[in-house]
Design a protein around this motif. Structure first.
Motif, short mmCIF file in Angstrom:
data_model
loop_
_atom_site.label_atom_id
_atom_site.label_comp_id
_atom_site.label_asym_id
_atom_site.label_seq_id
_atom_site.Cartn_x
_atom_site.Cartn_y
_atom_site.Cartn_z
N LEU A 44 0.81 -1.20 0.00
CA LEU A 44 0.00 0.00 0.00
C LEU A 44 0.85 1.26 0.00
CD1 LEU A 44 -2.60 -1.06 2.71
CD2 LEU A 44 -2.81 -1.26 0.22
N LYS A 45 2.04 1.15 0.59
CA LYS A 45 2.92 2.31 0.69
C LYS A 45 4.36 1.83 0.66
CE LYS A 45 3.49 6.34 3.64
NZ LYS A 45 3.06 6.96 4.89
N ASP A 46 5.19 2.51 -0.10
CA ASP A 46 6.62 2.20 -0.17
C ASP A 46 7.35 3.48 -0.54
OD1 ASP A 46 9.08 1.00 -0.27
OD2 ASP A 46 8.72 -0.04 -2.16
N VAL A 47 7.86 4.17 0.48
CA VAL A 47 8.53 5.44 0.29
C VAL A 47 9.96 5.31 0.81
CG1 VAL A 47 8.53 7.89 0.92
CG2 VAL A 47 6.36 6.67 0.65
N ARG A 48 10.93 5.69 -0.02
CA ARG A 48 12.34 5.58 0.35
C ARG A 48 13.09 6.85 -0.02
NH1 ARG A 48 13.29 -0.14 0.71
NH2 ARG A 48 11.35 -1.18 0.18
N ASN A 49 14.00 7.25 0.85
CA ASN A 49 14.83 8.41 0.61
C ASN A 49 16.23 8.11 1.14
OD1 ASN A 49 15.69 11.02 0.00
ND2 ASN A 49 15.09 11.78 2.02
N VAL A 50 17.20 8.07 0.25
CA VAL A 50 18.58 7.76 0.64
C VAL A 50 19.47 8.93 0.25
CG1 VAL A 50 20.51 6.17 0.37
CG2 VAL A 50 18.17 5.30 0.33
N SER A 85 22.27 10.10 5.45
CA SER A 85 21.02 9.72 6.13
C SER A 85 20.12 8.96 5.17
CB SER A 85 20.29 10.97 6.63
OG SER A 85 19.86 11.76 5.54
N TYR A 86 19.13 8.30 5.73
CA TYR A 86 18.12 7.62 4.92
C TYR A 86 16.84 7.50 5.74
CZ TYR A 86 18.55 3.39 7.72
OH TYR A 86 18.54 2.50 8.76
N ASN A 87 15.75 7.26 5.07
CA ASN A 87 14.50 6.92 5.74
C ASN A 87 13.61 6.17 4.77
OD1 ASN A 87 12.67 8.86 4.36
ND2 ASN A 87 13.99 10.36 5.37
N TYR A 88 12.73 5.37 5.33
CA TYR A 88 11.76 4.66 4.50
C TYR A 88 10.52 4.35 5.32
CZ TYR A 88 12.82 0.11 6.60
OH TYR A 88 12.98 -0.92 7.49
N GLU A 89 9.43 4.16 4.61
CA GLU A 89 8.16 3.73 5.19
C GLU A 89 7.55 2.72 4.25
OE1 GLU A 89 5.35 6.73 6.71
OE2 GLU A 89 6.86 8.18 6.03
N SER A 90 6.96 1.68 4.79
CA SER A 90 6.22 0.74 3.95
C SER A 90 5.03 0.21 4.74
CB SER A 90 7.11 -0.42 3.49
OG SER A 90 7.50 -1.21 4.58
N GLU A 91 4.03 -0.18 3.98
CA GLU A 91 2.80 -0.72 4.57
C GLU A 91 2.19 -1.70 3.58
OE1 GLU A 91 -1.53 0.95 6.07
OE2 GLU A 91 0.12 2.35 5.77
N THR A 92 1.70 -2.81 4.10
CA THR A 92 1.04 -3.80 3.26
C THR A 92 -0.41 -3.96 3.70
OG1 THR A 92 1.78 -5.62 4.66
CG2 THR A 92 3.17 -5.06 2.77
#
Length: 101
Positions: A23-29, A33-40
């Motif tokens: 449902l959600k897959d956001v990545r920033n590298v 630094s880095y961050n990510y969010e995911s949801e199924t």
């Protein structure tokens, strides 16, 4: 290292269930630094961010903050683990986890 194992296990769990959709897959590298969010669709979600500290020094290290959640298929109860991983190791916390005396 433990947080990597946990994340790999969660990704494996999410991909093993054919009825789960991303449902959600956001990545920033970025370089430091880095961050990510995911949801199924089966109730698994995770987010994490990491920041390099002491850049360029002998003590350069990454500090990671994150959390992951899932829903128990039998009870419908949602479980969440939040964590920090830094020079002190992997430090998880969650209402369902035991606390050292």
């Amino acid at each position: 290292m433990k947080f990597v194992i946990v994340l790999v296990a969660l990704f494996a769990l999410a991909s093993a269930r054919p009825d789960a959709e991303v449902l959600k897959d956001v990545r920033n590298v970025e370089p430091e630094s880095y961050n990510y969010e995911s949801e199924t669709s089966n109730g698994i979600s995770q987010q994490e961010s990491g920041q390099l500290k002491n850049v360029g020094s002998e003590h350069e290290a990454i500090v990671v903050h994150g959390s992951y959640s899932w829903v128990d298929e039998k009870t419908g109860e949602k479980f969440t683990v939040t964590y920090v991983a830094d020079e002190n190791g992997f430090q998880p916390s969650g209402a369902h986890l035991p606390v050292a005396p």
